[in-house]
Design an enzyme around this catalytic site. Structure first.
Site, PDB file in Angstrom:
ATOM      1  N   ASP A  86       0.849  -1.180   0.000  1.00 54.24           N
ATOM      2  CA  ASP A  86       0.000   0.000   0.000  1.00 54.24           C
ATOM      3  C   ASP A  86       0.892   1.240   0.000  1.00 54.24           C
ATOM      4  O   ASP A  86       1.740   1.394   0.883  1.00 54.24           O
ATOM      5  CB  ASP A  86      -0.855  -0.084   1.276  1.00 54.24           C
ATOM      6  CG  ASP A  86      -1.810   1.079   1.408  1.00 54.24           C
ATOM      7  OD1 ASP A  86      -1.745   2.001   0.571  1.00 54.24           O
ATOM      8  OD2 ASP A  86      -2.616   1.050   2.361  1.00 54.24           O
ATOM      9  N   LYS A 176      13.656  11.701 -27.902  1.00 55.36           N
ATOM     10  CA  LYS A 176      13.514  11.160 -29.256  1.00 55.36           C
ATOM     11  C   LYS A 176      14.753  11.445 -30.086  1.00 55.36           C
ATOM     12  O   LYS A 176      15.263  12.563 -30.091  1.00 55.36           O
ATOM     13  CB  LYS A 176      12.299  11.784 -29.954  1.00 55.36           C
ATOM     14  CG  LYS A 176      10.978  11.231 -29.473  1.00 55.36           C
ATOM     15  CD  LYS A 176       9.850  11.845 -30.269  1.00 55.36           C
ATOM     16  CE  LYS A 176       8.498  11.419 -29.761  1.00 55.36           C
ATOM     17  NZ  LYS A 176       8.156  10.034 -30.061  1.00 55.36           N
ATOM     18  N   GLU A 210      -2.161  13.722 -35.263  1.00 59.24           N
ATOM     19  CA  GLU A 210      -2.350  12.298 -34.943  1.00 59.24           C
ATOM     20  C   GLU A 210      -3.640  11.830 -35.600  1.00 59.24           C
ATOM     21  O   GLU A 210      -4.640  12.559 -35.553  1.00 59.24           O
ATOM     22  CB  GLU A 210      -2.401  12.102 -33.432  1.00 59.24           C
ATOM     23  CG  GLU A 210      -1.038  12.379 -32.794  1.00 59.24           C
ATOM     24  CD  GLU A 210      -1.035  12.269 -31.274  1.00 59.24           C
ATOM     25  OE1 GLU A 210      -0.114  11.665 -30.718  1.00 59.24           O
ATOM     26  OE2 GLU A 210      -1.964  12.800 -30.655  1.00 59.24           O
ATOM     27  N   HIS A 234       5.707  19.087 -24.863  1.00 64.96           N
ATOM     28  CA  HIS A 234       6.485  18.645 -26.027  1.00 64.96           C
ATOM     29  C   HIS A 234       6.743  19.786 -27.027  1.00 64.96           C
ATOM     30  O   HIS A 234       7.867  20.003 -27.465  1.00 64.96           O
ATOM     31  CB  HIS A 234       5.768  17.529 -26.789  1.00 64.96           C
ATOM     32  CG  HIS A 234       5.304  16.393 -25.920  1.00 64.96           C
ATOM     33  ND1 HIS A 234       6.009  15.957 -24.843  1.00 64.96           N
ATOM     34  CD2 HIS A 234       4.209  15.584 -26.003  1.00 64.96           C
ATOM     35  CE1 HIS A 234       5.359  14.937 -24.287  1.00 64.96           C
ATOM     36  NE2 HIS A 234       4.268  14.701 -24.966  1.00 64.96           N
TER      37      HIS A 234
HETATM   38  C1  BG6 Z   1       1.761  11.997 -24.958  1.00 63.11           C
HETATM   39  C2  BG6 Z   1       0.328  12.491 -25.027  1.00 63.11           C
HETATM   40  O1  BG6 Z   1       2.500  12.786 -24.061  1.00 63.11           O
HETATM   41  O2  BG6 Z   1       2.360  12.059 -26.237  1.00 63.11           O
HETATM   42  C3  BG6 Z   1      -0.459  11.723 -26.061  1.00 63.11           C
HETATM   43  O3  BG6 Z   1      -0.289  12.354 -23.758  1.00 63.11           O
HETATM   44  C4  BG6 Z   1       0.274  11.720 -27.396  1.00 63.11           C
HETATM   45  O4  BG6 Z   1      -1.768  12.247 -26.221  1.00 63.11           O
HETATM   46  C5  BG6 Z   1       1.709  11.253 -27.201  1.00 63.11           C
HETATM   47  O5  BG6 Z   1      -0.412  10.857 -28.292  1.00 63.11           O
HETATM   48  C6  BG6 Z   1       2.517  11.330 -28.485  1.00 63.11           C
HETATM   49  O6  BG6 Z   1       3.760  10.764 -28.275  1.00 63.11           O
HETATM   50  P1  BG6 Z   1       4.508   9.979 -29.438  1.00 63.11           P
HETATM   51  O7  BG6 Z   1       5.821   9.595 -28.860  1.00 63.11           O
HETATM   52  O8  BG6 Z   1       3.641   8.832 -29.786  1.00 63.11           O
HETATM   53  O9  BG6 Z   1       4.619  10.970 -30.566  1.00 63.11           O
END
Ligand code: BG6
Length: 456
Positions: A86, A176, A210, A234
């Site tokens: 826990d 990345k 996306e 990001h």
């Molecule tokens: C995440 C988000 O931080 O990054 C997601 O919460 C998004 O919504 C993702 O899809 C994208 O990451 P990647 O590495 O798949 O481009």
């Protein structure tokens, strides 16, 4: 350089969770494959599991996401321990301390792959149970708060147990390969510097598209929306990499010191510099309010008020359920004057393109004459780097790179407190925006209203 001692164990909370399954086990396997997994890994969970169950979960994870490799998996298995308990009970943390002592670990890295609501309790108990003594580190996953105030309060919580240079906030975009390559290309090539400014660059367009929706994460997304989910973190990190000055040396914080200067100089965003959208059907997703105004798409125009960038729009676009999955940066250069040839030069003739996903590419856009009598050209793109979607051999996965760096104490690719807080102050005025939220069709390029932002 401070804080460069290696952590001597990895404790990860949330071992039975989704992130561990999709990212952490595959990263650990990749480290084992490279001979880098030479420390104990202690999974922490609260699902009532045994160690055998954790091992089976790890096996399933790497089979699905990491490419099973018997030798590397044997190493991972031999390193793996499990403690179930826990998180609200200090005894769990006393047991953890005993395990660390058995492993002779005095410099653990505690990785909190758990929901943020659980952070404060876990950090406090780690502290009470003396698991945060000098040399210990903490690795945390986003979201780092949901606005400036909550980010500050999370930072206060973290700082009660860890000094800032022992805190590693993961923004997986910084791990990345493609983002690293963008930074490298910018500063490893002298020919870019003379044109990398307001005299030659007309605009910078950053797109994160996306082709999928919220993938069953409707409840989470209702709390977040596109600005909190990917822009505050990001995409602002990418803006800062593109706009920053050359780091003044190789000291540990050189890059982050330049990033923060960019973020501090971003002009407050005006309502006319923002277009929001929501894909049709979002409101029917499980966990989503049928009257939700949460944006799944945003296009915004930013200005960096610096000597280098004054007046150059940085256009940031991100959205779910769009026609394709693609993240890229296009740095558009000003036109050559059209006085020599009679053709109209198209809008985007000269540019530098950084494709970050799904494949990694760097290209330079130019025009060349078409064969024939007339002095009429056609667009061409010189390809500098072009990798298939699977990536190049030997490429490090984002989580492998970040976990390895955190274990080594290299914080360059992690979000520093001032960067996180300044990024929140940039987006805060638009979090509760009254701008209309335009509906768009899934599979489209987003609301047409965003075209006026993209036009620069
Ligand atoms: C995440 C988000 O931080 O990054 C997601 O919460 C998004 O919504 C993702 O899809 C994208 O990451 P990647 O590495 O798949 O481009």
């Amino acid at each position: 350089m401070r804080n460069r001692t290696r952590s001597d164990s990895l404790v990860f909370f949330g071992a039975s969770g989704d992130l561990a399954y999709k990212k952490i086990f595959p990263a650990l396997l990749a480290m084992a494959r490279r001979g880098k997994l030479d420390f104990p890994v202690i999974g922490m969970g609260r699902s009532g599991w045994t160690r055998d169950q954790l091992v089976e979960r790890a096996r399933a994870s790497v089979t699905e996401y990491g490419g099973f490799d018997a030798k590397a998996f044997a190493t991972l298995e031999s390193r793996l321990k499990y403690l179930d308990g826990d998180y609200n009970d200090v005894q769990t943390f006393e047991q953890l301390r005993a395990i660390l002592a058995q492993c002779d670990s005095t410099r653990p890295a505690h990785y909190l792959a758990i929901p943020p609501s659980v952070f404060p309790g876990v950090i406090e108990k780690l502290h009470v149970a003396s698991c945060t003594r000098e040399g210990a580190r903490v690795i945390v996953e986003k979201p780092f708060g949901r606005d400036l105030e909550s980010a500050r309060s999370l930072n206060d919580t973290l700082h009660r147990a860890f000094p800032e240079d022992h805190i590693f906030r993961i923004d997986h975009y910084l791990g990345k390969e493609a983002v690293q390559n963008m930074l490298y290309f910018r500063f490893a090539n002298a020919f870019l510097e003379p044109i990398w400014n307001r005299h030659y660059v007309s605009k910078v367009v950053i797109t994160m598209a996306e082709n999928f929706g919220v993938k069953g994460r409707g409840k989470f997304y209702e709390e977040a929306g596109v600005v909190r989910d990917v822009i505050q973190n990001h995409l602002l990190q990418i803006v800062s990499y593109l706009a920053m000055e050359a780091p003044a040396g190789t000291y540990a914080d050189a890059i982050r010191d330049e990033q923060i200067k960019v973020l501090r100089n971003i002009r407050p965003i005006k309502p006319e510099d923002l277009v929001l959208g929501q894909f049709s059907g979002y409101r029917k997703e499980p966990g989503v309010d049928p009257a939700s105004r949460v944006p799944t798409f945003a296009a915004l125009r930013l200005f960096v008020d610096s000597w280098r960038w004054e007046g150059v729009p940085f256009i940031v676009r991100a959205g779910k359920a769009l026609e394709a999955t693609q993240t890229e940066v296009v740095v558009e250069l000003r036109h050559a004057p059209p006085v020599v040839f009679s053709e109209d030069t198209p809008e985007r003739s000269n540019y530098i393109r950084f494709r970050l996903a799904p494949n990694v590419a760097i290209g330079i856009g130019a025009r060349a004459k078409r064969g024939g009598d007339e002095m009429v050209g056609a667009p061409i793109e010189l390809s500098v780097v072009e990798e298939g979607v699977q990536g190049a051999e030997g490429r490090l996965g984002d989580y492998e790179r970040l976990l390895g760096d955190a274990m080594e104490g290299d914080a360059t690719l992690f979000a520093r407190q001032d960067i996180v807080e300044t990024a929140w102050s940039i987006v805060e005025p638009i979090l509760g925006s009254d701008n209309p939220v335009h509906e768009y069709e899934p599979g489209s390029v987003g609301p047409t209203e965003a075209d006026r932002i993209t036009a620069g």
